[in-house]
Design a protein around this motif. Structure first.
Motif, short mmCIF file in Angstrom:
data_model
loop_
_atom_site.label_atom_id
_atom_site.label_comp_id
_atom_site.label_asym_id
_atom_site.label_seq_id
_atom_site.Cartn_x
_atom_site.Cartn_y
_atom_site.Cartn_z
N CYS A 1 0.79 -1.16 0.06
CA CYS A 1 0.05 -0.10 0.15
C CYS A 1 0.80 1.26 0.02
N GLU A 2 1.81 1.39 0.93
CA GLU A 2 2.51 2.50 1.06
C GLU A 2 4.03 2.37 1.28
N THR A 3 4.46 1.07 1.38
CA THR A 3 5.64 0.61 1.43
C THR A 3 6.12 -0.41 0.48
N PHE A 4 7.38 -1.00 0.48
CA PHE A 4 7.88 -1.73 -0.48
C PHE A 4 8.71 -2.78 0.34
N ASP A 5 8.88 -4.02 -0.51
CA ASP A 5 9.92 -4.98 -0.30
C ASP A 5 10.91 -5.26 -1.35
N GLY B 1 10.16 -0.50 3.12
CA GLY B 1 10.88 0.76 2.91
C GLY B 1 9.95 1.68 2.15
N THR B 2 9.92 2.91 1.91
CA THR B 2 8.79 3.97 1.60
C THR B 2 9.30 4.26 0.13
N PHE B 3 8.38 4.86 -0.63
CA PHE B 3 8.55 5.17 -1.89
C PHE B 3 7.79 6.28 -2.40
N ASP C 1 6.59 16.03 -20.22
CA ASP C 1 6.86 17.36 -20.84
C ASP C 1 6.29 17.53 -21.96
N SER C 2 6.57 18.70 -22.81
CA SER C 2 6.31 19.09 -24.06
C SER C 2 6.39 17.94 -25.06
N TYR C 3 7.37 17.26 -25.09
CA TYR C 3 7.74 16.33 -26.18
C TYR C 3 6.78 15.01 -25.91
N SER C 4 6.19 14.78 -24.94
CA SER C 4 5.71 13.52 -24.50
C SER C 4 4.21 13.22 -24.96
N GLU C 5 3.93 12.09 -25.19
CA GLU C 5 2.51 11.66 -25.58
C GLU C 5 1.89 11.53 -24.35
N ASN C 6 2.25 10.56 -23.55
CA ASN C 6 1.67 10.13 -22.23
C ASN C 6 2.55 10.38 -21.00
N PRO C 7 1.95 10.73 -20.02
CA PRO C 7 2.84 10.64 -18.74
C PRO C 7 3.59 9.51 -18.36
N LYS C 8 4.76 9.59 -17.89
CA LYS C 8 5.37 8.34 -17.49
C LYS C 8 5.07 8.13 -16.03
N VAL C 9 4.89 6.89 -15.74
CA VAL C 9 4.87 6.38 -14.45
C VAL C 9 6.21 6.11 -13.73
N MET C 10 6.52 6.88 -12.56
CA MET C 10 7.87 6.77 -11.90
C MET C 10 7.75 6.57 -10.48
N LEU C 11 8.55 5.79 -9.88
CA LEU C 11 9.09 5.56 -8.65
C LEU C 11 10.22 5.95 -8.26
N GLU C 12 10.33 6.62 -7.07
CA GLU C 12 11.35 7.40 -6.46
C GLU C 12 11.69 6.66 -5.08
N ILE C 13 12.87 6.01 -4.85
CA ILE C 13 13.41 5.40 -3.51
C ILE C 13 14.49 6.04 -3.05
N LYS C 14 14.51 6.68 -2.01
CA LYS C 14 15.75 7.18 -1.31
C LYS C 14 16.50 5.94 -0.74
N ASN C 15 17.84 5.87 -1.14
CA ASN C 15 18.90 4.77 -0.77
C ASN C 15 19.45 5.21 0.44
N SER C 16 18.85 5.30 1.56
CA SER C 16 19.42 5.67 2.85
C SER C 16 19.06 4.79 3.68
#
Length: 436
Positions: A173-177, A264-266, A273-288
């Motif tokens: 739901c809000e975390t990852f393994d 972990g949390t993500f 951007d103006s050159y995109s056709e569709n928004p990208k699905v992105m994940l960001e994880i802090k390696n800390s």
């Protein structure tokens, strides 16, 4: 005298495997006392060995060869030229001694008792034994001086062994393994039994590999590493050492777990951007460390899964590759394109006045999902001398030609971001004049 050393004589064996399809083999073998000059057949080496990388200690090597021209029928008969062989009758199985005179154009034998000459005889030629100087598989062949050493130390580089890391990321739901694996491919032409294993993460210049073997950096503990691995900084790289030993068979793929992180949390966001056709699905994880990580991660592929609480199942939702990522850096993953997020970009106005150019841009963000989403807008500016005249939202300057906006959009909400940019062409004119 020929002394044969095989893998059965091995005391210690270790491998350091690099990302670039090669490994360093280091081996210690038992060695019997030799009072005279001796030929040593050092057997069970990798077929893809680099012969200019061999280092030997424990004996004085006067000459070193790598023989891979192996035993065949012609070589065997050549070694028995003018020597006694046995001819076995195909029917009676009686063996008679002959001297081999020639094998050119057919066999020519001389009966040792009667001195009769036999041409192309029927029957089977039997050789008393394999000549010492012939080998049945590739080997290092050395001429060594007398030695009272009880062991030999050998190291060499071989091609045909590689490793890479791969990861499985499971979103809850809000975390990852996160589970990380070391995958090893061994196509070197040799098996390595009960070997100590190290894998090195980093881009190594092959010309510099040899000088780093003797560095022993201090090992530090990592609470999230699997117990069978230790990680340590090594020169400008990182080494992961397997506790205990493992066996790598020839032509084998092997996977060993090296990291496991739970809860972990993500951050999930959508990028456009103006050159995109569709928004990208992105994940960001802090390696800390606060995020239960803080571990130098080798480059590799990450497969991403997500729990489906309704169906009580886990589904694959995308994959990406990461570069070598040191601790306290962000991991950004592009896993696909959004279905229910719609983004549009427009230029609403554009005009020139003297040496100035003005453009008004607009981004329309539509969220058709049932939960709020975070959207990142990248806007790139081709001119070097510009300023924002007005903007509906705050922006961040990424570099001289790149600004970004972040917007949280509620379910079924439509949000508009607009801003104007003025570019100063007079500066270009001044620069051009000074160049002329």
């Amino acid at each position: 005298m020929v002394y044969k050393s095989s893998s059965a004589n091995t005391q210690n064996l270790s491998l350091t495997i690099y990302n670039d399809n090669f490994a360093v083999v280091k081996e210690t073998r038992d060695y019997a006392l030799q009072e005279n000059e001796t030929i040593v057949h050092y057997l069970d080496v990798a077929k893809k060995i680099e012969t200019d990388s061999i280092i030997v200690s424990g004996v004085e090597v006067q000459e070193l060869n790598y023989d891979f021209d192996l035993v065949d029928k012609a070589k065997l008969l050549e070694k028995y030229m003018d020597h006694t062989v046995l001819l076995q009758d195909s029917k009676t199985k009686v063996k008679t001694e002959y001297r081999l005179l020639s094998m050119s154009g057919g066999l020519v034998l001389e009966n040792t008792a009667t001195k009769e000459i036999v041409l192309d005889p029927d029957g089977e030629i039997i050789l008393p034994k394999l000549p010492d100087e012939l080998i049945v598989k590739p080997a290092l062949v050395w001429k060594v001086g007398p030695s009272n050493s009880k062991s030999i130390n050998v190291s060499y580089i071989t091609k045909g062994i590689s490793w890479e890391s791969n990861y499985v990321l499971k979103l809850k739901c809000e975390t990852f393994d996160l589970t990380g694996w070391v995958e090893i491919d061994n196509f070197s032409g040799a098996a390595f039994l009960d070997a100590k294993l190290k894998v090195l993460a980093g881009d190594v210049n092959l010309a510099e590999v040899g000088r780093a073997y003797y560095i022993e950096p201090v090992v530090y503990s990592l609470t999230n590493m699997e117990e069978q691995f230790e990680e340590k900084p090594f020169a400008d790289y990182h080494i992961y050492t397997l506790k205990g030993t493992t066996t790598l068979k020839d032509n084998q793929k092997k996977q060993i777990k090296f990291i496991h992180v739970e809860n972990g949390t993500f951050k999930r966001y959508y990028e456009f951007d103006s050159y995109s056709e569709n928004p990208k699905v992105m994940l960001e994880i802090k390696n800390s460390v606060p995020n239960r990580m803080g571990i130098p991660l080798p480059k590799g592929k990450i497969k991403v899964y997500q729990d489906d609480p309704v169906e009580n199942s886990t589904e694959f939702i995308g994959e990406d590759r990461i570069a070598h990522t040191t601790k306290d850096e962000n991991i950004s993953l592009y896993i696909g394109n959004a279905f229910d997020i719609v983004c549009e970009s427009k230029i609403l106005k554009r005009y020139k006045m003297k040496n100035f150019e003005y453009e008004k841009h607009e981004y329309i963000l539509k969220n058709r999902k049932s939960e709020s989403v975070l959207i990142k807008i990248n806007h790139y500016i081709s001119d070097r001398f510009w300023k924002i005249e007005e903007s509906t939202d705050e922006f961040k300057l990424v570099d001289t030609n790149h600004i970004e906006f972040w917007a949280e959009v509620a379910p079924e909400e439509e949000k508009t971001i607009s801003f104007g940019i003025t570019c100063d062409r007079s500066i270009y004119m001044e620069i051009k004049k000074s160049d002329d």
